[in-house]
Scaffold this motif. Structure first.
Motif, mmCIF file in Angstrom:
data_model
loop_
_atom_site.group_PDB
_atom_site.id
_atom_site.type_symbol
_atom_site.label_atom_id
_atom_site.label_comp_id
_atom_site.label_asym_id
_atom_site.label_seq_id
_atom_site.Cartn_x
_atom_site.Cartn_y
_atom_site.Cartn_z
ATOM 1 N N LEU A 28 0.843 -1.199 0.000
ATOM 2 C CA LEU A 28 0.000 0.000 0.000
ATOM 3 C C LEU A 28 0.877 1.249 0.000
ATOM 4 C CD1 LEU A 28 -2.785 1.370 0.197
ATOM 5 C CD2 LEU A 28 -2.589 1.161 2.695
ATOM 6 N N ASN A 29 1.916 1.247 0.807
ATOM 7 C CA ASN A 29 2.852 2.368 0.831
ATOM 8 C C ASN A 29 3.520 2.547 -0.530
ATOM 9 O OD1 ASN A 29 4.129 4.528 2.046
ATOM 10 N ND2 ASN A 29 5.514 3.286 3.282
ATOM 11 N N LYS A 30 3.871 1.445 -1.141
ATOM 12 C CA LYS A 30 4.501 1.484 -2.462
ATOM 13 C C LYS A 30 3.542 2.042 -3.503
ATOM 14 C CE LYS A 30 7.437 -1.545 -5.284
ATOM 15 N NZ LYS A 30 7.960 -2.936 -5.415
ATOM 16 N N ALA A 31 2.264 1.645 -3.422
ATOM 17 C CA ALA A 31 1.268 2.108 -4.390
ATOM 18 C C ALA A 31 0.934 3.581 -4.200
ATOM 19 C CB ALA A 31 -0.003 1.259 -4.258
ATOM 20 N N LEU A 32 0.805 4.026 -2.955
ATOM 21 C CA LEU A 32 0.385 5.397 -2.682
ATOM 22 C C LEU A 32 1.518 6.399 -2.842
ATOM 23 C CD1 LEU A 32 -1.887 4.981 0.480
ATOM 24 C CD2 LEU A 32 -2.599 5.279 -1.902
ATOM 25 N N HIS A 33 2.729 6.018 -2.456
ATOM 26 C CA HIS A 33 3.818 6.988 -2.372
ATOM 27 C C HIS A 33 5.018 6.642 -3.242
ATOM 28 C CE1 HIS A 33 1.670 7.125 1.616
ATOM 29 N NE2 HIS A 33 1.522 8.350 1.172
ATOM 30 N N GLY A 34 4.988 5.497 -3.896
ATOM 31 C CA GLY A 34 6.098 5.135 -4.773
ATOM 32 C C GLY A 34 7.391 4.874 -4.045
ATOM 33 N N CYS A 35 7.309 4.539 -2.740
ATOM 34 C CA CYS A 35 8.531 4.231 -1.999
ATOM 35 C C CYS A 35 8.525 2.757 -1.589
ATOM 36 C CB CYS A 35 8.726 5.143 -0.795
ATOM 37 S SG CYS A 35 7.418 5.104 0.434
ATOM 38 N N ASP A 36 9.692 2.167 -1.603
ATOM 39 C CA ASP A 36 9.866 0.740 -1.352
ATOM 40 C C ASP A 36 10.688 0.577 -0.079
ATOM 41 O OD1 ASP A 36 10.934 -1.927 -1.360
ATOM 42 O OD2 ASP A 36 10.494 -2.073 -3.504
ATOM 43 N N ILE A 37 9.998 0.344 1.045
ATOM 44 C CA ILE A 37 10.658 0.093 2.331
ATOM 45 C C ILE A 37 9.993 -1.146 2.917
ATOM 46 C CG2 ILE A 37 11.438 1.082 4.506
ATOM 47 C CD1 ILE A 37 10.557 3.830 3.448
ATOM 48 N N PHE A 38 10.602 -2.287 2.711
ATOM 49 C CA PHE A 38 10.004 -3.544 3.124
ATOM 50 C C PHE A 38 9.782 -3.558 4.634
ATOM 51 C CE2 PHE A 38 10.262 -8.334 3.556
ATOM 52 C CZ PHE A 38 9.069 -8.562 2.884
ATOM 53 N N TYR A 39 8.740 -4.263 5.048
ATOM 54 C CA TYR A 39 8.368 -4.220 6.463
ATOM 55 C C TYR A 39 9.425 -4.840 7.386
ATOM 56 C CZ TYR A 39 6.748 -9.038 5.534
ATOM 57 O OH TYR A 39 6.655 -10.367 5.161
ATOM 58 N N GLU A 40 10.326 -5.643 6.856
ATOM 59 C CA GLU A 40 11.394 -6.206 7.685
ATOM 60 C C GLU A 40 12.591 -5.265 7.831
ATOM 61 O OE1 GLU A 40 12.484 -9.992 6.095
ATOM 62 O OE2 GLU A 40 10.655 -10.986 6.784
ATOM 63 N N VAL A 41 12.668 -4.231 7.007
ATOM 64 C CA VAL A 41 13.748 -3.258 7.123
ATOM 65 C C VAL A 41 13.598 -2.505 8.439
ATOM 66 C CG1 VAL A 41 14.675 -1.114 6.162
ATOM 67 C CG2 VAL A 41 14.078 -3.009 4.644
ATOM 68 N N GLU A 42 14.702 -2.322 9.153
ATOM 69 C CA GLU A 42 14.666 -1.649 10.452
ATOM 70 C C GLU A 42 15.238 -0.241 10.324
ATOM 71 O OE1 GLU A 42 13.275 -2.448 13.213
ATOM 72 O OE2 GLU A 42 12.689 -4.517 12.749
ATOM 73 N N LEU A 43 14.371 0.701 9.995
ATOM 74 C CA LEU A 43 14.775 2.098 10.049
ATOM 75 C C LEU A 43 14.947 2.498 11.511
ATOM 76 C CD1 LEU A 43 12.606 3.856 7.306
ATOM 77 C CD2 LEU A 43 14.918 2.917 7.136
#
Length: 220
Positions: free
Chosen positions: A102-117
Motif C-alpha cells: 500500500l505504501n509502495k502504491a500510494l507513495h512510490g517508496c519501497d521500504i520492506f516491512y522487515e527493514v529496520e529504520l
C-alpha cells in the motif's frame, strides 16, 4: 496518546481508514480495523517519538507531535512504521506485505516491512525511493529517488545524522560515519566515509568535502 500527539483521525478511525485502503487495493480478503488494532498503540508511540524530533510545524507544533493522514510524507512514514510494528508483533505475513505494498502504491517508496529504520528518521517527498536492509541510526533523512541496497549481498552501515539528498544512492560495503551527507545524484559504492563528510560524484569521479552543518529540520 491524544495528549502526546495531535492526530487528524483518532486511533480507531485511523485503523479503519487503513483497513479500507488495504481492502480497496487487495480485495482477496476483507480486513477490519480490528486486524490492525494490536499494533496501533505501539506504532503510534513510535510515530510520536519520531515526529517529536522534527523541527517543522507540520510535525511538531512546539508542544506535541502532529500527524495528518493527508500529509503524504507523514503517511508514508506511518505506513512503514505500522507494517514494521505488525511484523515485530508476529502478524500474518500477508497483512504485513499488504501494508508495505500500500505504501509502495500510494507513495512510490519501497521500504520492506522487515527493514529496520531507526527510531528517528525523516522521509522527504520520497517518490521513487528504495531503502533496503542496511544498518541505520537515528536522524536519518532520505529524499526522493534515493536508493540504498546491496552489492554482492553486503549492505551499507550508516552512522547518526546521515542525509541522502535527491537521487543519491549508497550500495554495498559502505560505512558512512556520523554527520555525513550524500549529495544529489551521487553514487557511493563499496566505499567508506569518515565522520563529517559530504560525498559528491560517483566511483570514477568523486570528491569528499567537510560537512560542518547540522541538518536544519532536527530539534536540538
Amino acid at each position: 496518546m491524544s495528549q502526546r500527539i495531535r492526530m487528524s483521525l483518532p486511533a480507531d478511525r485511523l485503523a479503519k481508514y487503513v483497513a479500507r485502503q488495504l481492502n480497496g487495493h487487495f480485495p482477496d480478503a476483507v480486513l477490519s480495523g480490528d486486524d490492525l488494532a494490536p499494533a496501533m498503540p505501539r506504532a503510534l508511540e513510535r510515530l510520536e517519538h519520531c515526529f517529536s524530533h522534527v523541527a517543522n510545524k507540520y510535525f511538531f507544533d512546539g508542544t506535541r507531535a502532529v500527524f495528518s493522514h493527508l500529509h503524504g510524507d507523514q503517511y508514508a512514514m506511518w505506513l512503514y512504521i505500522l507494517g514494521n510494528e505488525l511484523h515485530r508483533q508476529g502478524a500474518d505475513a500477508d497483512l504485513c506485505a499488504k501494508t508495505f505494498l500500500l505504501n509502495k502504491a500510494l507513495h512510490g517508496c519501497d521500504i520492506f516491512y522487515e527493514v529496520e529504520l531507526p527510531d528517528i528518521f525523516l522521509l522527504v517527498h520520497p517518490l521513487g525511493t528504495v531503502l533496503g536492509r542496511a544498518s541505520y541510526q537515528d536522524y536519518f533523512v532520505s529524499y526522493q529517488r534515493v536508493g540504498v541496497g546491496s552489492n554482492h549481498d553486503v549492505y551499507p552501515r550508516f552512522g547518526k545524522h546521515v542525509t541522502l539528498r535527491p537521487g543519491a544512492s549508497v550500495l554495498g560495503d559502505c560505512r558512512v560515519g556520523d554527520h555525513c551527507q550524500i549529495a544529489t545524484n551521487a553514487l557511493l559504492l563499496d566505499q567508506n566515509l569518515e565522520n563529517g563528510s559530504r560525498y559528491i560524484g560517483a566511483p570514477k569521479a568523486w570528491v569528499v568535502r567537510p560537512e560542518e552543518t547540522i541538518y536544519p529540520l532536527w530539534r536540538q
